[in-house]
Motif scaffolding. Structure first.
Motif, PDB file in Angstrom:
ATOM      1  N   ASN A  72       1.024  -1.385   0.086  1.00 40.90           N
ATOM      2  CA  ASN A  72      -0.054   0.062   0.078  1.00 40.90           C
ATOM      3  C   ASN A  72       0.821   1.251   0.000  1.00 40.90           C
ATOM      4  N   THR A  73       1.981   1.266   0.719  1.00 40.66           N
ATOM      5  CA  THR A  73       2.814   2.385   0.857  1.00 40.66           C
ATOM      6  C   THR A  73       3.619   2.812  -0.337  1.00 40.66           C
ATOM      7  N   TRP A  74       4.066   1.718  -1.167  1.00 39.91           N
ATOM      8  CA  TRP A  74       4.737   1.888  -2.247  1.00 39.91           C
ATOM      9  C   TRP A  74       3.554   2.321  -3.417  1.00 39.91           C
ATOM     10  N   LEU A  75       2.661   1.898  -3.213  1.00 40.95           N
ATOM     11  CA  LEU A  75       1.333   2.146  -4.498  1.00 40.95           C
ATOM     12  C   LEU A  75       0.982   3.716  -4.300  1.00 40.95           C
ATOM     13  N   LEU A  76       0.577   3.935  -2.939  1.00 44.53           N
ATOM     14  CA  LEU A  76       0.243   5.570  -2.768  1.00 44.53           C
ATOM     15  C   LEU A  76       1.237   6.232  -3.102  1.00 44.53           C
ATOM     16  N   TRP A  77       2.678   5.900  -2.682  1.00 44.37           N
ATOM     17  CA  TRP A  77       3.806   6.846  -3.132  1.00 44.37           C
ATOM     18  C   TRP A  77       4.026   6.873  -4.648  1.00 44.37           C
ATOM     19  N   ILE A  78       4.084   5.774  -5.359  1.00 44.78           N
ATOM     20  CA  ILE A  78       4.563   6.096  -6.861  1.00 44.78           C
ATOM     21  C   ILE A  78       2.980   6.617  -7.429  1.00 44.78           C
ATOM     22  N   LEU A  79       1.857   6.611  -7.207  1.00 45.38           N
ATOM     23  CA  LEU A  79       0.700   7.108  -7.821  1.00 45.38           C
ATOM     24  C   LEU A  79       0.630   8.423  -7.587  1.00 45.38           C
ATOM     25  N   ASN A  80       1.243   9.094  -6.522  1.00 53.52           N
ATOM     26  CA  ASN A  80       1.336  10.501  -6.321  1.00 53.52           C
ATOM     27  C   ASN A  80       2.650  11.127  -6.753  1.00 53.52           C
ATOM     28  N   PHE A  81       3.789  10.245  -6.936  1.00 55.10           N
ATOM     29  CA  PHE A  81       5.194  10.843  -7.082  1.00 55.10           C
ATOM     30  C   PHE A  81       5.278  11.249  -8.637  1.00 55.10           C
ATOM     31  N   ILE A  82       4.748  10.201  -9.449  1.00 54.04           N
ATOM     32  CA  ILE A  82       4.857  10.390 -10.993  1.00 54.04           C
ATOM     33  C   ILE A  82       4.188  11.653 -11.465  1.00 54.04           C
ATOM     34  N   PRO A  83       2.880  11.874 -11.165  1.00 59.39           N
ATOM     35  CA  PRO A  83       2.251  12.924 -11.728  1.00 59.39           C
ATOM     36  C   PRO A  83       2.752  14.347 -10.865  1.00 59.39           C
ATOM     37  N   GLN A  84       3.205  14.212  -9.699  1.00 54.88           N
ATOM     38  CA  GLN A  84       3.974  15.305  -8.899  1.00 54.88           C
ATOM     39  C   GLN A  84       5.192  15.919  -9.744  1.00 54.88           C
ATOM     40  N   VAL A  85       6.333  15.012 -10.133  1.00 60.83           N
ATOM     41  CA  VAL A  85       7.406  15.353 -10.771  1.00 60.83           C
ATOM     42  C   VAL A  85       7.046  15.865 -12.350  1.00 60.83           C
ATOM     43  N   GLY A  86       6.134  15.081 -12.953  1.00 60.43           N
ATOM     44  CA  GLY A  86       5.506  15.439 -14.217  1.00 60.43           C
ATOM     45  C   GLY A  86       5.102  16.667 -14.338  1.00 60.43           C
ATOM     46  N   ILE A  87       3.987  17.105 -13.355  1.00 59.65           N
ATOM     47  CA  ILE A  87       3.238  18.370 -13.580  1.00 59.65           C
ATOM     48  C   ILE A  87       4.029  19.486 -13.189  1.00 59.65           C
ATOM     49  N   PRO A 157     -12.357   1.254  -1.362  1.00 62.00           N
ATOM     50  CA  PRO A 157     -10.999   1.239  -1.265  1.00 62.00           C
ATOM     51  C   PRO A 157     -10.341   2.203  -2.616  1.00 62.00           C
ATOM     52  N   ALA A 158     -10.918   2.004  -3.705  1.00 60.89           N
ATOM     53  CA  ALA A 158     -10.417   3.113  -4.768  1.00 60.89           C
ATOM     54  C   ALA A 158     -10.583   4.613  -4.567  1.00 60.89           C
ATOM     55  N   VAL A 159     -11.719   4.882  -3.933  1.00 55.92           N
ATOM     56  CA  VAL A 159     -12.132   6.118  -3.806  1.00 55.92           C
ATOM     57  C   VAL A 159     -11.210   6.460  -2.328  1.00 55.92           C
ATOM     58  N   ALA A 160     -10.871   5.890  -1.479  1.00 54.55           N
ATOM     59  CA  ALA A 160      -9.955   6.317  -0.330  1.00 54.55           C
ATOM     60  C   ALA A 160      -8.372   6.422  -0.679  1.00 54.55           C
ATOM     61  N   ARG A 161      -8.019   5.496  -1.812  1.00 54.81           N
ATOM     62  CA  ARG A 161      -6.653   5.415  -2.203  1.00 54.81           C
ATOM     63  C   ARG A 161      -6.503   6.577  -3.128  1.00 54.81           C
ATOM     64  N   SER A 162      -7.660   6.977  -3.964  1.00 55.35           N
ATOM     65  CA  SER A 162      -7.533   8.160  -4.902  1.00 55.35           C
ATOM     66  C   SER A 162      -7.350   9.446  -3.996  1.00 55.35           C
ATOM     67  N   LEU A 163      -8.117   9.575  -2.958  1.00 56.33           N
ATOM     68  CA  LEU A 163      -8.143  10.625  -2.285  1.00 56.33           C
ATOM     69  C   LEU A 163      -6.672  10.955  -1.351  1.00 56.33           C
ATOM     70  N   VAL A 164      -6.268   9.867  -1.031  1.00 53.82           N
ATOM     71  CA  VAL A 164      -4.730   9.788  -0.409  1.00 53.82           C
ATOM     72  C   VAL A 164      -3.707  10.390  -1.570  1.00 53.82           C
ATOM     73  N   VAL A 165      -3.850   9.669  -2.585  1.00 53.08           N
ATOM     74  CA  VAL A 165      -3.071  10.187  -3.908  1.00 53.08           C
ATOM     75  C   VAL A 165      -3.106  11.498  -4.043  1.00 53.08           C
ATOM     76  N   PHE A 166      -4.301  12.063  -4.230  1.00 55.88           N
ATOM     77  CA  PHE A 166      -4.544  13.366  -4.833  1.00 55.88           C
ATOM     78  C   PHE A 166      -3.960  14.333  -3.702  1.00 55.88           C
ATOM     79  N   ILE A 167      -4.197  14.150  -2.375  1.00 53.78           N
ATOM     80  CA  ILE A 167      -3.986  15.135  -1.383  1.00 53.78           C
ATOM     81  C   ILE A 167      -2.452  15.025  -1.231  1.00 53.78           C
ATOM     82  N   GLN A 168      -1.624  13.939  -1.577  1.00 54.04           N
ATOM     83  CA  GLN A 168      -0.418  13.922  -1.452  1.00 54.04           C
ATOM     84  C   GLN A 168       0.320  14.727  -2.457  1.00 54.04           C
ATOM     85  N   TRP A 169      -0.272  14.596  -3.769  1.00 59.81           N
ATOM     86  CA  TRP A 169       0.157  15.243  -4.842  1.00 59.81           C
ATOM     87  C   TRP A 169       0.029  16.719  -4.808  1.00 59.81           C
TER      88      TRP A 169
END
Length: 318
Positions: A72-87, A157-169
């Motif tokens: 979970n930790t790796w998934l949440l980090w990767i999903l927010n790090f890639i758009p974070q650096v890209g944008i 689970p999908a919405v909760a993960r998406s919210l965590v990823v969006f907030i981190q990004w």
């Protein structure tokens, strides 16, 4: 002789002492103490503790809970790090472009950085309220006709993960953009002018000049983001029930460590074992980043011990 050198540099040692003492007390000692506790069955409710060896670590891998938290930790980090650096990279290129000459760059930079100033607890509470069953999102979606009835978003689970990823990004991409902009503005303009004279395109200048010269900054962003991602706690902890629900989809390493500590007896040894594994995993990954992204050209230019002896022998013969 050494005493004289110490007296000469006493002022420098005096200024260094607070950092060294602080590091030993609040940096090195907690790490060593945590490693020691991970091999014991220490609890908050008992004065006695015994050495149990690797029992805490074996227990972590026995039920698969730890590996799920790691995933979970790796998934949440990767999903927010890639758009974070890209944008952040895209915005940095646009704001530093001499051709576009975007106005009020400082204002835009401040606006994008503002989310980083907010307290994570406040942001998590805000999004938890927005997506609650009777929250504004449900009210708007139902009144506008997009939904027939309210939806329990935070139980998905999908919405909760998406919210965590969006907030981190949303929280960190502004800081990443500012760091990248600082690196881009430090690149000498004559390099781009010479490339333009040679007929290089914008993409070629970006890939052949900008990216290679930004490598040290990208390594810094990569490593610091990795360390922060592996320690992700506050947002997923406060967004739902504090246990990584729903279905442990946002249960991270640090949430698991807190759950071990917050059990009926306060198992400090088990929590310390989770912390040690997180420390090892983060250290290995960070060293791997430094190794694979290092400047290989500089390594090739460094003289080895064997080559130095060879040069000395050739000089002696000549």
């Amino acid at each position: 002789m050494s005493l004289a050198i110490f007296k000469k540099n006493s002022t420098a040692y005096m200024f260094l002492a607070p950092f060294i003492i602080g590091f030993l007390l609040f940096g090195l000692y907690p790490v060593l103490n945590t490693i020691g506790l991970s091999f014991t069955n220490t609890t908050l409710m008992s004065k006695n503790s015994e050495f149990v060896g690797l029992a805490n670590f074996k227990r972590l891998f026995a039920d698969g809970v730890f590996m799920r938290a790691v995933g979970n930790t790796w998934l949440l980090w990767i999903l927010n790090f890639i758009p974070q650096v890209g944008i952040a990279m895209l915005l940095s290129v646009l704001f530093t472009s001499a051709r576009l000459k975007i106005k009020a760059v400082g204002v835009w930079r401040a606006i994008f950085f503002l989310p980083n100033l907010l307290m994570p607890a406040a942001v998590a509470a805000l999004f938890a309220s927005l997506f609650a069953y009777y929250g504004p999102v449900n009210q708007f979606m139902v009144r506008a006709g997009f939904l027939t009835e309210a939806v329990r978003f935070l139980e998905s689970p999908a919405v909760a993960r998406s919210l965590v990823v969006f907030i981190q990004w949303w929280t960190w991409f502004g800081q990443t953009m500012i760091i990248l902009m600082a690196g881009m503005t430090s690149i000498p303009l004559p390099l781009y002018e010479a490339a333009m004279v040679d007929g290089a395109s914008v993409w070629q200048m970006f890939t052949r000049i900008t990216l290679p010269l930004l490598k040290p900054i990208l390594i810094f962003i990569f490593v610091t983001s990795l360390v922060g991602g592996m320690q992700m706690f506050d947002i997923p902890f406060l967004l739902t029930d504090g246990r990584g629900s729903p279905q442990s989809s946002i249960q991270t390493n640090n949430i698991l460590m807190y759950m071990k500590f917050n059990s009926s007896k306060g198992h400090i040894g088990a929590a310390a074992a989770v912390g040690v594994l997180i420390f090892i995993m983060t250290t290995v990954c960070a060293l791997g980043i430094f190794y694979f992204l290092r400047d290989k050209d500089m390594d090739d230019e460094k003289p080895t011990r064997k080559s130095l002896f060879k040069k000395k022998a050739e000089r002696a013969q000549s």
